[in-house]
Scaffold this motif. Sequence first.
Motif, mmCIF file in Angstrom:
data_model
loop_
_atom_site.group_PDB
_atom_site.id
_atom_site.type_symbol
_atom_site.label_atom_id
_atom_site.label_comp_id
_atom_site.label_asym_id
_atom_site.label_seq_id
_atom_site.Cartn_x
_atom_site.Cartn_y
_atom_site.Cartn_z
ATOM 1 N N GLU A 111 0.858 -1.183 0.000
ATOM 2 C CA GLU A 111 0.000 0.000 0.000
ATOM 3 C C GLU A 111 0.894 1.233 0.000
ATOM 4 O O GLU A 111 1.765 1.383 0.852
ATOM 5 C CB GLU A 111 -0.904 0.011 1.238
ATOM 6 C CG GLU A 111 -1.845 1.186 1.302
ATOM 7 C CD GLU A 111 -2.919 1.173 0.214
ATOM 8 O OE1 GLU A 111 -3.296 2.266 -0.251
ATOM 9 O OE2 GLU A 111 -3.383 0.084 -0.168
ATOM 10 N N ILE A 112 0.712 2.092 -0.987
ATOM 11 C CA ILE A 112 1.452 3.345 -1.061
ATOM 12 C C ILE A 112 0.519 4.442 -0.567
ATOM 13 O O ILE A 112 -0.457 4.775 -1.239
ATOM 14 C CB ILE A 112 1.910 3.633 -2.507
ATOM 15 C CG1 ILE A 112 2.751 2.475 -3.035
ATOM 16 C CG2 ILE A 112 2.672 4.949 -2.563
ATOM 17 C CD1 ILE A 112 3.040 2.558 -4.510
ATOM 18 N N PRO A 113 0.783 4.979 0.626
ATOM 19 C CA PRO A 113 -0.107 6.017 1.154
ATOM 20 C C PRO A 113 -0.096 7.267 0.276
ATOM 21 O O PRO A 113 0.955 7.749 -0.119
ATOM 22 C CB PRO A 113 0.469 6.336 2.532
ATOM 23 C CG PRO A 113 1.400 5.222 2.855
ATOM 24 C CD PRO A 113 1.868 4.658 1.542
ATOM 25 N N MET A 114 -1.265 7.757 -0.021
ATOM 26 C CA MET A 114 -1.422 8.964 -0.833
ATOM 27 C C MET A 114 -2.146 9.989 0.033
ATOM 28 O O MET A 114 -3.361 9.914 0.182
ATOM 29 C CB MET A 114 -2.228 8.659 -2.096
ATOM 30 C CG MET A 114 -1.670 7.538 -2.948
ATOM 31 S SD MET A 114 -0.103 7.929 -3.696
ATOM 32 C CE MET A 114 -0.627 9.063 -4.954
ATOM 33 N N THR A 115 -1.406 10.918 0.610
ATOM 34 C CA THR A 115 -2.026 11.819 1.568
ATOM 35 C C THR A 115 -1.935 13.294 1.192
ATOM 36 O O THR A 115 -2.905 14.012 1.313
ATOM 37 C CB THR A 115 -1.416 11.630 2.970
ATOM 38 O OG1 THR A 115 -0.010 11.802 2.886
ATOM 39 C CG2 THR A 115 -1.728 10.231 3.507
ATOM 40 N N GLN A 159 -3.183 14.044 -5.516
ATOM 41 C CA GLN A 159 -2.721 13.323 -4.329
ATOM 42 C C GLN A 159 -1.330 12.792 -4.652
ATOM 43 O O GLN A 159 -1.089 12.310 -5.754
ATOM 44 C CB GLN A 159 -3.650 12.174 -3.983
ATOM 45 C CG GLN A 159 -4.960 12.635 -3.399
ATOM 46 C CD GLN A 159 -5.713 11.469 -2.785
ATOM 47 O OE1 GLN A 159 -5.392 10.313 -3.003
ATOM 48 N NE2 GLN A 159 -6.729 11.793 -2.015
ATOM 49 N N SER A 171 2.358 10.721 -2.937
ATOM 50 C CA SER A 171 2.931 9.929 -1.851
ATOM 51 C C SER A 171 4.135 10.668 -1.285
ATOM 52 O O SER A 171 4.538 11.714 -1.793
ATOM 53 C CB SER A 171 3.377 8.567 -2.391
ATOM 54 O OG SER A 171 4.516 8.726 -3.207
ATOM 55 N N LYS A 172 4.728 10.078 -0.259
ATOM 56 C CA LYS A 172 6.030 10.549 0.197
ATOM 57 C C LYS A 172 7.034 10.265 -0.903
ATOM 58 O O LYS A 172 6.775 9.474 -1.806
ATOM 59 C CB LYS A 172 6.441 9.804 1.470
ATOM 60 C CG LYS A 172 5.563 10.117 2.646
ATOM 61 C CD LYS A 172 6.072 9.364 3.865
ATOM 62 C CE LYS A 172 5.191 9.667 5.058
ATOM 63 N NZ LYS A 172 5.636 8.967 6.259
ATOM 64 N N TYR A 213 10.346 8.560 -2.436
ATOM 65 C CA TYR A 213 11.112 7.336 -2.250
ATOM 66 C C TYR A 213 12.439 7.494 -2.972
ATOM 67 O O TYR A 213 12.480 8.013 -4.088
ATOM 68 C CB TYR A 213 10.362 6.125 -2.826
ATOM 69 C CG TYR A 213 9.093 5.830 -2.088
ATOM 70 C CD1 TYR A 213 9.092 4.966 -1.002
ATOM 71 C CD2 TYR A 213 7.890 6.426 -2.454
ATOM 72 C CE1 TYR A 213 7.929 4.699 -0.297
ATOM 73 C CE2 TYR A 213 6.722 6.174 -1.755
ATOM 74 C CZ TYR A 213 6.743 5.306 -0.686
ATOM 75 O OH TYR A 213 5.594 5.055 0.010
ATOM 76 N N PRO A 235 9.411 4.312 3.247
ATOM 77 C CA PRO A 235 9.762 5.632 2.712
ATOM 78 C C PRO A 235 10.808 6.310 3.592
ATOM 79 O O PRO A 235 10.851 6.072 4.794
ATOM 80 C CB PRO A 235 8.427 6.393 2.740
ATOM 81 C CG PRO A 235 7.551 5.657 3.681
ATOM 82 C CD PRO A 235 8.065 4.244 3.758
#
Length: 130
Positions: free
Chosen positions: A20-24, A37, A39-40, A42, A128
């Motif tokens: 799961e790649i968090p998209m915040t 959106q 992600s952090k 990488y 990340p």
Amino acid sequence: MKCLRIYATPDGESHFGEVEIPMTAKVTVAPGAKPFQVSKRYLASSMEFTQIPAGMRQVDWHTVPARILTVRLTGAVDYETSDGEVRHVSAGEFVLVEDTHGKGHLSRHSPDEQTVLWIRLPDGLDIPPA
């Protein structure tokens, strides 16, 4: 966002999973545009464009030299892990390939030439940077 993953367990068997790649965060890129959106970030140590020749068909059992995020730009492939599971990956999809040891996986390619972007990720997508 989910990312398909191929990994090896300590006993050398390969399997599919998901990361799961968090998209915040939301970023506005232009006035009046809806925010994106993201992600952090990488870390990537390198990237390569690869062209798989037409007629390649099957690549027998193999491992990868490092954690690689593959981004399929053209063509399609069926990956098979040592547990017998098969997954189809089409153009526009990406896979985190992490089976750096063990039995590895099979790749069955579509008959046309394919272009794939390989991005080496020293820490994978599950870790990340801070």
